[in-house]
Design a protein around this motif. Structure first.
Motif, PDB file in Angstrom:
ATOM      1  N   ASP A  58       0.879  -1.169   0.000  1.00  0.00           N
ATOM      2  CA  ASP A  58       0.000   0.000   0.000  1.00  0.00           C
ATOM      3  C   ASP A  58       0.917   1.219   0.000  1.00  0.00           C
ATOM      4  OD1 ASP A  58      -1.548   2.191   1.134  1.00  0.00           O
ATOM      5  OD2 ASP A  58      -2.989   0.738   1.915  1.00  0.00           O
TER       6      ASP A  58
ATOM      7  N   ALA B 124      -0.768   6.721  -2.292  1.00  0.00           N
ATOM      8  CA  ALA B 124      -2.028   7.151  -1.669  1.00  0.00           C
ATOM      9  C   ALA B 124      -2.231   8.654  -1.518  1.00  0.00           C
ATOM     10  CB  ALA B 124      -2.183   6.464  -0.302  1.00  0.00           C
TER      11      ALA B 124
ATOM     12  N   ASP C 259      -9.805   1.125   6.612  1.00  0.00           N
ATOM     13  CA  ASP C 259      -8.581   0.334   6.706  1.00  0.00           C
ATOM     14  C   ASP C 259      -8.848  -1.070   7.261  1.00  0.00           C
ATOM     15  OD1 ASP C 259      -6.272   1.341   5.516  1.00  0.00           O
ATOM     16  OD2 ASP C 259      -6.127   2.949   6.990  1.00  0.00           O
TER      17      ASP C 259
ATOM     18  N   HIS D 199       3.893  12.300   0.178  1.00  0.00           N
ATOM     19  CA  HIS D 199       3.522  11.320  -0.845  1.00  0.00           C
ATOM     20  C   HIS D 199       4.725  10.953  -1.705  1.00  0.00           C
ATOM     21  CE1 HIS D 199      -0.549  13.223  -0.050  1.00  0.00           C
ATOM     22  NE2 HIS D 199      -0.681  11.968   0.342  1.00  0.00           N
TER      23      HIS D 199
ATOM     24  N   HIS E  15      -4.053   3.487  -2.205  1.00  0.00           N
ATOM     25  CA  HIS E  15      -5.224   3.722  -1.350  1.00  0.00           C
ATOM     26  C   HIS E  15      -5.588   5.217  -1.363  1.00  0.00           C
ATOM     27  CE1 HIS E  15      -7.657   2.006   2.037  1.00  0.00           C
ATOM     28  NE2 HIS E  15      -7.558   3.213   2.575  1.00  0.00           N
TER      29      HIS E  15
ATOM     30  N   PHE F 267      -2.204   2.591  12.564  1.00  0.00           N
ATOM     31  CA  PHE F 267      -1.993   1.252  12.007  1.00  0.00           C
ATOM     32  C   PHE F 267      -1.866   0.188  13.086  1.00  0.00           C
ATOM     33  CE2 PHE F 267      -0.972   3.656   8.132  1.00  0.00           C
ATOM     34  CZ  PHE F 267      -1.874   3.022   7.297  1.00  0.00           C
TER      35      PHE F 267
ATOM     36  N   TYR G 260     -11.905   6.762   8.458  1.00  0.00           N
ATOM     37  CA  TYR G 260     -10.654   6.244   7.901  1.00  0.00           C
ATOM     38  C   TYR G 260     -10.333   4.843   8.450  1.00  0.00           C
ATOM     39  CZ  TYR G 260      -5.645   6.858   6.659  1.00  0.00           C
ATOM     40  OH  TYR G 260      -4.377   6.753   6.150  1.00  0.00           O
TER      41      TYR G 260
ATOM     42  N   GLN H 288       1.172   8.257  11.399  1.00  0.00           N
ATOM     43  CA  GLN H 288       0.022   7.347  11.390  1.00  0.00           C
ATOM     44  C   GLN H 288       0.319   6.015  12.087  1.00  0.00           C
ATOM     45  OE1 GLN H 288      -2.576   7.157   7.971  1.00  0.00           O
ATOM     46  NE2 GLN H 288      -1.782   9.075   7.145  1.00  0.00           N
TER      47      GLN H 288
ATOM     48  N   ASN I 267      -4.457  12.218  -2.269  1.00  0.00           N
ATOM     49  CA  ASN I 267      -5.887  12.471  -2.103  1.00  0.00           C
ATOM     50  C   ASN I 267      -6.443  13.151  -3.347  1.00  0.00           C
ATOM     51  OD1 ASN I 267      -5.915  11.454   0.628  1.00  0.00           O
ATOM     52  ND2 ASN I 267      -4.705  13.265   1.120  1.00  0.00           N
TER      53      ASN I 267
END
Ligand code: ARG
Length: 571
Positions: free
Chosen positions: A113, A116, A313, A127, A153, A341, A309, A337, A118
């Motif tokens: 993944d 991702a 996930d 990114h 994603h 996770f 969100y 994040q 936006n």
């Protein structure tokens, strides 16, 4: 072929097993000798024996073919020095192996993944990191024989889409498409935001639009699709400019999981994991508390009934295990994040969606900083456009190339400048421990000297130029390896260590293990090239040295390609 490392490790395992089960040997290249075997201490402890005596016992069981010298060092290390004949043979096998000693696994599936971005938002440097690191891992996994399923994603769902769609209608479809397709995603987004914040009627329309979108209103879905399609097309341009392997088919955005969310909730409920808290439906996974020691919730469904969100996930983990049959799932996402996770994985495990046999990891990374050591921003304080960074790097590379004497056409020079720029940007990202922050310093990144992408490209091109200067083309079949000089041996040991570098990078999910290896190899080559003339040497030395050059060029080129960096033949 089996790499030299695997051969030696296999023998050590044999010797360890002959003595006792339960301790594993570790083998590392060492400064003092060719390899250093470790683990004797653990073995000695297990058997309640003196480590040096245990080392002697290991030695008595060790197959020493190809080993010139063994020494028991320190508290129980075995220093192994290989014979020149053995090294020559290993090099010859390496030359005949396109994979340069890296083995292949089969039947394993990895879901990665990464990237991702936006929808209707510019890709920012975060990114960039996800894209570059994720793509390097995807390439390494593929080379190692995995079936890689890339998952982009993309953020394509949620409340902002109400205002984005209304803004699109205000602009008119054509106008909106035109502004999105020139990649001006941020000003589109800002335009919507500004109206949302200042105009109550617009705000009302936006809210109603979100409801229409969620209830599947066909016209609303069509307008939403325009935003998604235009953004995805723009991302594809960025990926092409970066030479990243992601395709539009890898875009499986948040919206894809919408239909699975009800099931996620009902299954969590059936498993007795769901708790209502302040009107929201939450799971409190074990072991997560806030600063005051209170349990932390993972919010699955908000009080307004909307899914967040985390729910998406959770649905994604489930999909990746049960539908994609992943053996490994990697999330290349920024370090902030991390807790998200960890909690998602914990809940997925508790719900029985994530068996222990599946390796599931958050591949976290740090920030990109400006020269002021703060988050990289433009002078006016905006996020930096990825594509702008690459263009600037290309311009610098082009200027640098123009100063050098080469007989490149204008087009060739542009193309090469792009390859160098990509190498500079990607290598700077991939050559530090990904968890750490790094300073985006274009001058340093693009330099042809130092630990940079262009330096490694240049080392490779220099090697290729040796072969261009030959009167008779070099024939790999006639290659012989015969190490004489220390610098030759030093280079040879570097070449034989390639499979370990690839495996090390994969095992730790740290591409810098590979980039560091390549930089070290390039330096070994430089030392060799200074000490050992190649073209002016007499035969058979010339042929022998050319064989080392060929292997070095191939190793650099393959290694760089696994990082997503091109190795042009001429620079
Ligand atoms: N779109 C998110 C962002 O820009 C990253 C998504 C990462 N992947 C995931 N499965 N949550 O922060």
């Amino acid at each position: 072929m089996t790499s030299t490392y695997d051969v030696l490790l296999g023998r050590l395992r044999g010797a360890f097993d002959a003595i006792a089960d339960g301790a594993d040997p570790v083998l590392r290249p060492s400064d003092r000798s060719d390899y250093q075997a470790n683990g004797v201490m653990a073995l000695a402890k297990l058997r309640g024996m003196n480590p040096r005596d245990t080392a002697a016992e290991v030695l008595s069981h060790l197959d020493l073919e190809g080993v010139a010298d063994v020494e028991v060092a320190g508290p129980g290390f075995l220093n192994l020095t290989l014979t020149t004949e053995f090294l020559n043979e290993q090099l010859r096998t390496l030359l005949d192996d396109e994979r340069l000693g890296v083995g292949t696994l089969s039947g394993r599936i990895a879901v990665i993944d990464y990237s991702a971005p936006n929808v209707a938002k510019e890709m920012h440097v975060g990114h960039l990191r996800s894209t570059v690191i994720g793509d390097a891992l995807a390439r390494m996994y593929r080379f190692r024989g995995y079936q890689v399923i890339s998952r982009n994603h993309v953020g394509d769902w949620g409340t902002p889409f109400g205002m984005l769609i209304e803004h699109l209608l205000d602009l008119g479809e054509d106008e909106a498409i035109a502004s999105l397709s020139i990649g001006d995603l941020d000003s589109f987004y800002r335009g919507a935001r500004a109206k949302f914040d200042s105009d109550d009627a617009f705000k009302e329309r936006s809210r109603a639009r979100v409801v229409a979108l969620q209830s599947g209103d066909a016209e609303t879905r069509r307008l939403w699709q325009i935003l998604v399609d235009e953004s995805v097309a723009y991302f594809a341009d960025v990926y092409a400019a970066l030479d990243v392997t992601l395709t539009p088919a890898d875009v499986v955005g948040e919206s894809y999981y919408n239909d699975m969310l009800e099931d996620v909730v009902s299954d969590l409920d059936a498993a007795g994991l769901l708790v209502e808290s302040g009107g929201a439906l939450c799971v409190f996974p074990e072991g997560f508390t806030n600063r005051d020691g209170e349990p932390l919730p993972l919010i699955v469904q908000k009080s307004d009934e909307g899914f967040g969100y985390a729910a998406t996930d959770l649905a994604a983990v489930r999909d990746r295990v049960s539908n994609l049959h992943a053996d490994e799932i990697l999330y290349v996402v920024g370090a902030p994040q991390g807790q998200h996770f960890e909690m998602v994985f914990a809940v997925a495990r508790a719900a029985g969606w994530l068996p222990a046999s599946v390796r599931c990891e958050h591949v976290a990374f740090g920030n990109v900083l400006g020269a002021d050591r703060k988050m990289l921003k433009t002078r006016s304080g905006e996020t930096v456009k990825l594509i702008g960074l690459l263009d600037e790097a290309t311009q610098r590379a082009n200027d640098a190339l123009a100063l050098r004497s080469n007989n490149l056409s204008e087009d060739e020079r542009r193309h090469l400048a792009r390859q160098i720029a990509r190498a500079a940007v990607k290598y700077a990202d991939l050559s530090t421990d990904r968890q750490r922050d790094y300073v985006f310093d274009l001058d340093r990144m693009i330099a042809f000297e130092g630990d940079t992408g262009p330096y490694l490209q240049y080392a490779h091109a220099r090697l290729r130029s040796i072969f261009r200067r030959l009167d008779v083309p070099w024939d790999p079949n006639t290659a012989i390896f015969a190490l004489h000089d220390d610098a030759e041996r030093h280079l040879a040991l570097g070449l034989l260590a390639f499979p370990e570098a690839v495996d090390g990078a994969l095992a730790t999910l740290q591409p810098h293990r590979l980039s560091g290896y390549l930089f070290d190899l390039a330096q070994r080559f430089t030392t060799f090239y200074e000490a050992c003339p190649v073209l002016s040497a007499s035969e058979p030395t010339r042929t022998e040295r050319l064989a080392l050059c060929e292997l070095t060029a191939r190793t650099l080129s393959l290694g760089l390609s696994l990082l997503g960096i091109e190795a042009p033949d001429q620079m």
